[in-house]
Every structure is written in C-alpha cells, then in structure tokens.
Design a protein around this motif. Structure first.
Motif, PDB file in Angstrom:
ATOM      1  N   ILE A 301       0.831  -1.201   0.000  1.00 25.87           N
ATOM      2  CA  ILE A 301       0.000   0.000   0.000  1.00 25.87           C
ATOM      3  C   ILE A 301       0.867   1.254   0.000  1.00 25.87           C
ATOM      4  O   ILE A 301       0.553   2.238  -0.698  1.00 25.87           O
ATOM      5  CB  ILE A 301      -0.944   0.003   1.227  1.00 25.87           C
ATOM      6  CG1 ILE A 301      -1.864  -1.219   1.175  1.00 25.87           C
ATOM      7  CG2 ILE A 301      -1.774   1.276   1.270  1.00 25.87           C
ATOM      8  CD1 ILE A 301      -2.778  -1.356   2.367  1.00 25.87           C
ATOM      9  N   VAL A 302       1.945   1.231   0.761  1.00 24.87           N
ATOM     10  CA  VAL A 302       2.843   2.388   0.808  1.00 24.87           C
ATOM     11  C   VAL A 302       3.417   2.675  -0.576  1.00 24.87           C
ATOM     12  O   VAL A 302       3.478   3.837  -1.014  1.00 24.87           O
ATOM     13  CB  VAL A 302       3.975   2.149   1.830  1.00 24.87           C
ATOM     14  CG1 VAL A 302       5.045   3.232   1.706  1.00 24.87           C
ATOM     15  CG2 VAL A 302       3.411   2.136   3.247  1.00 24.87           C
ATOM     16  N   GLN A 303       3.816   1.634  -1.292  1.00 27.06           N
ATOM     17  CA  GLN A 303       4.359   1.829  -2.637  1.00 27.06           C
ATOM     18  C   GLN A 303       3.302   2.362  -3.600  1.00 27.06           C
ATOM     19  O   GLN A 303       3.597   3.207  -4.456  1.00 27.06           O
ATOM     20  CB  GLN A 303       4.928   0.507  -3.167  1.00 27.06           C
ATOM     21  CG  GLN A 303       6.190   0.059  -2.467  1.00 27.06           C
ATOM     22  CD  GLN A 303       7.320   1.073  -2.620  1.00 27.06           C
ATOM     23  OE1 GLN A 303       7.682   1.774  -1.680  1.00 27.06           O
ATOM     24  NE2 GLN A 303       7.867   1.164  -3.807  1.00 27.06           N
ATOM     25  N   PHE A 304       2.072   1.894  -3.445  1.00 31.17           N
ATOM     26  CA  PHE A 304       0.980   2.429  -4.257  1.00 31.17           C
ATOM     27  C   PHE A 304       0.830   3.935  -4.026  1.00 31.17           C
ATOM     28  O   PHE A 304       0.744   4.726  -4.975  1.00 31.17           O
ATOM     29  CB  PHE A 304      -0.343   1.743  -3.904  1.00 31.17           C
ATOM     30  CG  PHE A 304      -0.435   0.307  -4.348  1.00 31.17           C
ATOM     31  CD1 PHE A 304       0.406  -0.201  -5.333  1.00 31.17           C
ATOM     32  CD2 PHE A 304      -1.371  -0.547  -3.773  1.00 31.17           C
ATOM     33  CE1 PHE A 304       0.309  -1.518  -5.737  1.00 31.17           C
ATOM     34  CE2 PHE A 304      -1.470  -1.865  -4.178  1.00 31.17           C
ATOM     35  CZ  PHE A 304      -0.626  -2.352  -5.160  1.00 31.17           C
ATOM     36  N   LEU A 305       0.786   4.321  -2.766  1.00 27.43           N
ATOM     37  CA  LEU A 305       0.568   5.733  -2.426  1.00 27.43           C
ATOM     38  C   LEU A 305       1.749   6.601  -2.869  1.00 27.43           C
ATOM     39  O   LEU A 305       1.561   7.728  -3.340  1.00 27.43           O
ATOM     40  CB  LEU A 305       0.325   5.876  -0.927  1.00 27.43           C
ATOM     41  CG  LEU A 305      -0.934   5.176  -0.388  1.00 27.43           C
ATOM     42  CD1 LEU A 305      -1.019   5.323   1.125  1.00 27.43           C
ATOM     43  CD2 LEU A 305      -2.187   5.745  -1.042  1.00 27.43           C
ATOM     44  N   PHE A 306       2.973   6.072  -2.713  1.00 27.74           N
ATOM     45  CA  PHE A 306       4.154   6.824  -3.161  1.00 27.74           C
ATOM     46  C   PHE A 306       4.113   7.044  -4.678  1.00 27.74           C
ATOM     47  O   PHE A 306       4.440   8.130  -5.178  1.00 27.74           O
ATOM     48  CB  PHE A 306       5.439   6.075  -2.785  1.00 27.74           C
ATOM     49  CG  PHE A 306       5.830   6.240  -1.348  1.00 27.74           C
ATOM     50  CD1 PHE A 306       5.257   7.222  -0.550  1.00 27.74           C
ATOM     51  CD2 PHE A 306       6.788   5.410  -0.775  1.00 27.74           C
ATOM     52  CE1 PHE A 306       5.612   7.377   0.780  1.00 27.74           C
ATOM     53  CE2 PHE A 306       7.161   5.553   0.553  1.00 27.74           C
ATOM     54  CZ  PHE A 306       6.568   6.532   1.331  1.00 27.74           C
ATOM     55  N   ALA A 307       3.713   6.018  -5.416  1.00 33.14           N
ATOM     56  CA  ALA A 307       3.660   6.123  -6.876  1.00 33.14           C
ATOM     57  C   ALA A 307       2.618   7.148  -7.304  1.00 33.14           C
ATOM     58  O   ALA A 307       2.876   7.988  -8.177  1.00 33.14           O
ATOM     59  CB  ALA A 307       3.347   4.756  -7.485  1.00 33.14           C
ATOM     60  N   ILE A 308       1.438   7.093  -6.692  1.00 36.17           N
ATOM     61  CA  ILE A 308       0.384   8.050  -7.043  1.00 36.17           C
ATOM     62  C   ILE A 308       0.807   9.471  -6.692  1.00 36.17           C
ATOM     63  O   ILE A 308       0.601  10.409  -7.476  1.00 36.17           O
ATOM     64  CB  ILE A 308      -0.933   7.673  -6.321  1.00 36.17           C
ATOM     65  CG1 ILE A 308      -1.447   6.327  -6.833  1.00 36.17           C
ATOM     66  CG2 ILE A 308      -2.001   8.743  -6.536  1.00 36.17           C
ATOM     67  CD1 ILE A 308      -2.597   5.758  -6.027  1.00 36.17           C
ATOM     68  N   GLY A 309       1.426   9.619  -5.515  1.00 36.48           N
ATOM     69  CA  GLY A 309       1.862  10.959  -5.094  1.00 36.48           C
ATOM     70  C   GLY A 309       2.992  11.502  -5.950  1.00 36.48           C
ATOM     71  O   GLY A 309       3.010  12.692  -6.284  1.00 36.48           O
ATOM     72  N   SER A 310       3.948  10.654  -6.328  1.00 36.68           N
ATOM     73  CA  SER A 310       5.084  11.131  -7.127  1.00 36.68           C
ATOM     74  C   SER A 310       4.661  11.504  -8.546  1.00 36.68           C
ATOM     75  O   SER A 310       5.264  12.382  -9.173  1.00 36.68           O
ATOM     76  CB  SER A 310       6.171  10.061  -7.174  1.00 36.68           C
ATOM     77  OG  SER A 310       5.676   8.877  -7.781  1.00 36.68           O
ATOM     78  N   GLY A 311       3.634  10.872  -9.053  1.00 40.01           N
ATOM     79  CA  GLY A 311       3.162  11.207 -10.403  1.00 40.01           C
ATOM     80  C   GLY A 311       2.427  12.530 -10.459  1.00 40.01           C
ATOM     81  O   GLY A 311       2.516  13.252 -11.462  1.00 40.01           O
ATOM     82  N   GLY A 312       1.711  12.885  -9.392  1.00 39.85           N
ATOM     83  CA  GLY A 312       0.975  14.152  -9.383  1.00 39.85           C
ATOM     84  C   GLY A 312      -0.146  14.147 -10.412  1.00 39.85           C
ATOM     85  O   GLY A 312      -0.582  13.108 -10.903  1.00 39.85           O
ATOM     86  N   TRP A 313      -0.616  15.342 -10.731  1.00 37.97           N
ATOM     87  CA  TRP A 313      -1.743  15.473 -11.655  1.00 37.97           C
ATOM     88  C   TRP A 313      -1.364  15.099 -13.085  1.00 37.97           C
ATOM     89  O   TRP A 313      -2.181  14.552 -13.819  1.00 37.97           O
ATOM     90  CB  TRP A 313      -2.282  16.904 -11.641  1.00 37.97           C
ATOM     91  CG  TRP A 313      -3.003  17.254 -10.388  1.00 37.97           C
ATOM     92  CD1 TRP A 313      -2.588  18.082  -9.395  1.00 37.97           C
ATOM     93  CD2 TRP A 313      -4.291  16.767  -9.976  1.00 37.97           C
ATOM     94  NE1 TRP A 313      -3.512  18.146  -8.389  1.00 37.97           N
ATOM     95  CE2 TRP A 313      -4.577  17.356  -8.718  1.00 37.97           C
ATOM     96  CE3 TRP A 313      -5.222  15.901 -10.530  1.00 37.97           C
ATOM     97  CZ2 TRP A 313      -5.753  17.097  -8.029  1.00 37.97           C
ATOM     98  CZ3 TRP A 313      -6.396  15.636  -9.841  1.00 37.97           C
ATOM     99  CH2 TRP A 313      -6.650  16.230  -8.613  1.00 37.97           C
ATOM    100  N   PHE A 314      -0.134  15.408 -13.510  1.00 40.05           N
ATOM    101  CA  PHE A 314       0.227  15.255 -14.924  1.00 40.05           C
ATOM    102  C   PHE A 314       1.199  14.108 -15.188  1.00 40.05           C
ATOM    103  O   PHE A 314       1.534  13.852 -16.343  1.00 40.05           O
ATOM    104  CB  PHE A 314       0.830  16.570 -15.442  1.00 40.05           C
ATOM    105  CG  PHE A 314      -0.112  17.732 -15.330  1.00 40.05           C
ATOM    106  CD1 PHE A 314      -1.142  17.893 -16.243  1.00 40.05           C
ATOM    107  CD2 PHE A 314       0.010  18.647 -14.297  1.00 40.05           C
ATOM    108  CE1 PHE A 314      -2.017  18.950 -16.139  1.00 40.05           C
ATOM    109  CE2 PHE A 314      -0.865  19.713 -14.195  1.00 40.05           C
ATOM    110  CZ  PHE A 314      -1.882  19.865 -15.110  1.00 40.05           C
ATOM    111  N   GLY A 315       1.650  13.420 -14.161  1.00 36.52           N
ATOM    112  CA  GLY A 315       2.517  12.271 -14.356  1.00 36.52           C
ATOM    113  C   GLY A 315       3.951  12.644 -14.690  1.00 36.52           C
ATOM    114  O   GLY A 315       4.269  13.805 -14.970  1.00 36.52           O
TER     115      GLY A 315
END
Length: 493
Positions: A301-315
C-alpha cells in the motif's frame, strides 16, 4: 530533445483522454443519430491518437524497434474489433465497443511499459477473447431458453469453484486457480467466469419465481458460492458475488428488508473472517496504518501511495518514473503505475470511462422488457463496476486490498476473457433491446393503421345511410315540383 517530446506527448495524451471522457457522457444528451455517429467517430480518432503518442514516446525512450512492430499489431487488433462489430452487428452499441477498445488500449500501453513479455501474452489472449466474443451476441439473440437453465448454472458454478478448492494453487495467500502445462503453462482462474454464470443463475431463478421459498433456495445456493470462495481465501471474488446478489435481489423484489438482512449478514461474516483468517487480518491492519505495518503487509500500500503521489496530476511521462518498483504492478497495482507515469488526471479519466460503461449497462437494463435479460444486464454491470471500485479503492487506501484487477486494463488472462465475454453479452442484450423497440414500434404502427381503417369504414357506413336518406327525402319534393309544373300545362292545353 527526446525528453521534450515525451513530456509534450504526455500533456497531449491527457488532453485527448479528457475530451474522450467528456464525449462518453455528453453523448447521452443527444437524440440525433447523425450527431451521435460523429461523436463516436471522434472517440475512435482520439483513441488512436493516444495510442500512437504513447508508443512513439516509448520507442524514443527505449530505441527498440519491437515497440513499433508491437504497435502495428495492436492497431490491427483495435481496427478489426471496431470494423467487425460494426459490420456483423449493425445495431451494436458503438459506445460500448469504443470504451472496450479504449480500456484495452490503456492496458496495453502500460503493460508494454512495465513488462513486454506480459503485454505480448495479454495481446494474444485479447485477440482470442475478442474472436470468441463476436459469437456471443448471436447466442444471446438466438437462444431463447437461456432463462430455463437455472439448475445448470448452479451446478456449473459450484463445481468450478469446488475444483479450485481441490486442485488450486495458493497465490498471495489465496487459492485463486490452477495451471495447465506446468510452471510455464496457462493459468486458469475459474472464479472470473463463475461471476458471469452466477449472474445468469440468479436472473433465471428470480424470473422463475419471486416467492419466499424460491428466494430462500436462491440465497442458500448463493451462500454456497460465497462460502467456497471464502474457504479458498478468494475474498475479492466472494465480495463481488455477495454484492451482485444483494443488488439483483433488491431490484427483483423491491424489499428493503432483504437488503438490511443481507448487509447485516455480510457485516457479521466480515468480522468472523477477520478473526478466522490471518490473511484478512494482515490486510486490515495494513489498511489502517500501512507505515506502522510496513514490514507486515503495509509495504504494498505504501508503494501504491508513493507512486500516485510522485506522479501528481500530470505524471512523470512514460519511462520517466519507476513503476517497476510497485509490487505486482501489472495486475493489482496497475492504477498506481498509470497514475505515476501518465498522471492522476489520466487515471481519473480512465475511471470516468469505466463509469460510462456502467451507465450504458444500466441504460440497457432499464429499457429491456424481459425480466431475465434485465437482471442479467444489471448483474453484469454491477459485477463490472464493483470490481473496478475494489481495485482502485484498495490501491488508494480507501478500502483494504482485495487482490482483484481492473477489467480490461490489468494483466490477467481469465479476467480479460471473462470481461470481453461480459461486454459481448451486453452487446447481445443491446441488440435485443433494439429488436424489442422495433417490434413495439411495428405494433404501434399496425394499431394506428387499424384504427384509421376502422374510422374510414365507420365514416363510409355513416355516409351511406345519410345519402340514402337525403335521396329519399328528395323524391317527394321532386315529384311535387313536377306535378306543379304539369298543372299549368294542362290548363293551357
């Protein structure tokens, strides 16, 4: 220069999929068929533009010629799907076909980025699945006895799940399926196809009778499905079947008491599962505080959240992030991988496309007159959208992880086959709805013609006595006038 092109293509893809998602919902507000056709053609163009931009970016990032060859293979598949469905079934729902191709396109782009070998396997399975699905609308339209096979559906579903319980292999703590042909063979997950069979079973049972006795029998058989899946620890599939049954039960009976009883039983079963299965307890603890349970199930779950957060709105752009570090990124973590490299806006538009599919399924269900087909459309739509909710909800820490995949997007042969067949069934139901509307329109026109014919016949019948009466009334007057003219003549003579 390459990095600039990748970044520009990223923003263009976000713009194009935003327009596509907008067209998915705006098309429901228009009745003009010509305007709808233009909007659907725009969707097709937008999908192919997104596809080519993504593969140009990946080719520039990797300088691998096989990316271009694989791109041409995928374009051929999508073009064949669009043409064959339109040619074979002129009454087909083009929006459903477009959305199926769009979701397949997104999945193939991300799988090619993450694991080329898995993407090739997915492509082969998609080609075979689409070939089979082209026959499904014919079966739905021609076989009129599908609603009479309740016992067959029940036996097939229970036996398929029991085979997994006996022969299945444990994967990720759950007994999901088995492999044919050794380690490198074909993996089969029967629960994916059982979802479709289960929907047909419930629909045929409720069409047969809505008496309390039949509802108890149907509930007991549904409970056996869920129980086998719980024992197999396939809790995602068990939850989907449970929710689908509750929705179909409520729509068929319109009794809130059944829903209340079902939700209470589901809540009690969840508590029992929490204390009985360590697998469930680990996922709940990881969901509550993934950082605190980082070494005990929270890492994913932590890796999921880190990936979503690092991508931001525009990836970050294709091949510009690190989605390969996400656990099981090709299946359970595909939404996080898409969010990291293609952006949260792109991922949200993908969710809207899934929602538009569900809206279309509900639209078909509401307009069908046959109770069996209406419940089938509703059940398949609920199964589809709830699976999307479970996957994305688990990856965003909205609910505990369940281990299911996003239909048509995530890697998984059984899931892909069942979803493509599900879309084929929906297309068959859409064609049935069109046939029903045409039959109703023909009956209406015949009634109008009969009514007009009756009025004309009545008018003729009324007109005939009137003319005769006028002619009879006119005879004495003519006779009197002729006598009056004759009298002076006699005097003259």
């Amino acid at each position: 220069m390459v990095n600039i092109i990748i970044q520009l293509s990223k923003y263009l893809m976000i713009l194009l999929i935003t327009v596509y998602a907008f067209l998915c919902f705006s098309i429901f507000g228009f009745q003009d068929p010509d305007r709808k056709k233009r909007m659907l053609r725009k969707q097709t163009i937008l999908m192919f533009l997104i596809h080519v931009l993504a593969f140009v970016s990946m080719y520039l990032a990797t300088d691998d010629i096989k990316m271009l060859a694989f791109y041409l293979m995928q374009v051929s598949l999508f073009a064949a799907i669009l043409l064959l469905y339109t040619i074979i079934y002129p009454k087909v729902s083009r929006l459903v076909v477009n959305n199926m191709c769009m979701l397949l396109c997104i999945g193939m782009i991300m799988l090619t980025r993450l694991d080329y070998a898995s993407a090739v396997k997915q492509f082969a399975i998609a080609t075979a699945s689409v070939t089979v699905s082209l026959l499904v609308p014919v079966i739905i339209r021609k076989f009129k006895l599908l609603s009479e096979w309740r016992n067959l559906y029940a036996v097939a579903g229970l036996v398929s799940l029991a085979v997994v319980l006996v022969m299945g292999r444990v994967t990720g703590g759950a007994m999901l399926g088995f492999k044919i042909g050794g380690e490198n063979g074909i993996s089969i997950q029967p629960s994916e196809l059982v979802k479709i069979i289960f929907v047909f079973f419930v629909a045929s049972s409720f069409k047969l009778s809505l008496e309390f006795k039949n509802i108890v029998i149907t509930t007991a058989i549904a409970a056996f499905h869920v129980l086998i899946l719980v024992v197999s620890r396939d809790l995602g599939a068990a939850l989907i079947i449970f929710v689908v049954y509750l929705v179909m039960l409520y729509v068929a009976t319109r009794q809130p008491l059944y829903i209340a009883a079902g939700l209470s039983a589901g809540a009690l079963a969840s508590v029992v599962a929490y204390y009985l299965f360590n697998h469930v307890k680990v996922r709940v603890v990881a969901w509550r505080d993934p950082l605190a349970a980082y070494d005990k199930g929270g890492y994913q779950i932590v890796q999921f959240l880190f990936a979503i957060g690092s991508g931001g709105w525009f990836g970050m752009g294709l091949f510009q992030g690190a989605p390969e570090t996400i656990p099981v990124a090709t299946s359970d973590g595909i939404f996080a991988a898409i969010s990291e490299e293609m952006g949260l806006i792109f991922a949200l538009c993908m969710i809207l496309i899934c929602l538009s599919c569900y809206v279309m399924f509900l639209n078909i269900a509401m307009q069908l007159h046959n109770m069996f087909y209406k419940l089938v459309a509703l059940g398949l739509g609920t199964c589809y959208i709830f699976q999307v909710f479970l996957t994305i909800g688990g990856e965003t820490k909205f609910i505990p992880l369940t281990g299911v995949t996003i239909p048509l997007v995530s890697y998984g042969g059984s899931s892909l086959i069942s979803t493509v067949i599900m879309f084929g069934i929906i297309q068959g139901l859409y064609i049935l709805r069109e046939d029903e509307e045409q039959a109703i329109e023909r009956q209406r026109q015949e009634k109008l013609r009969a009514k007009r014919g009756g009025k004309e016949a009545g008018a003729k019948r009324r007109k005939a006595p009137d003319d005769e009466e006028r002619s009879q009334r006119g005879k004495p007057r003519r006779q009197e006038k002729s006598k009056e003219r004759a009298r002076p003549q006699q005097r003259i003579r």
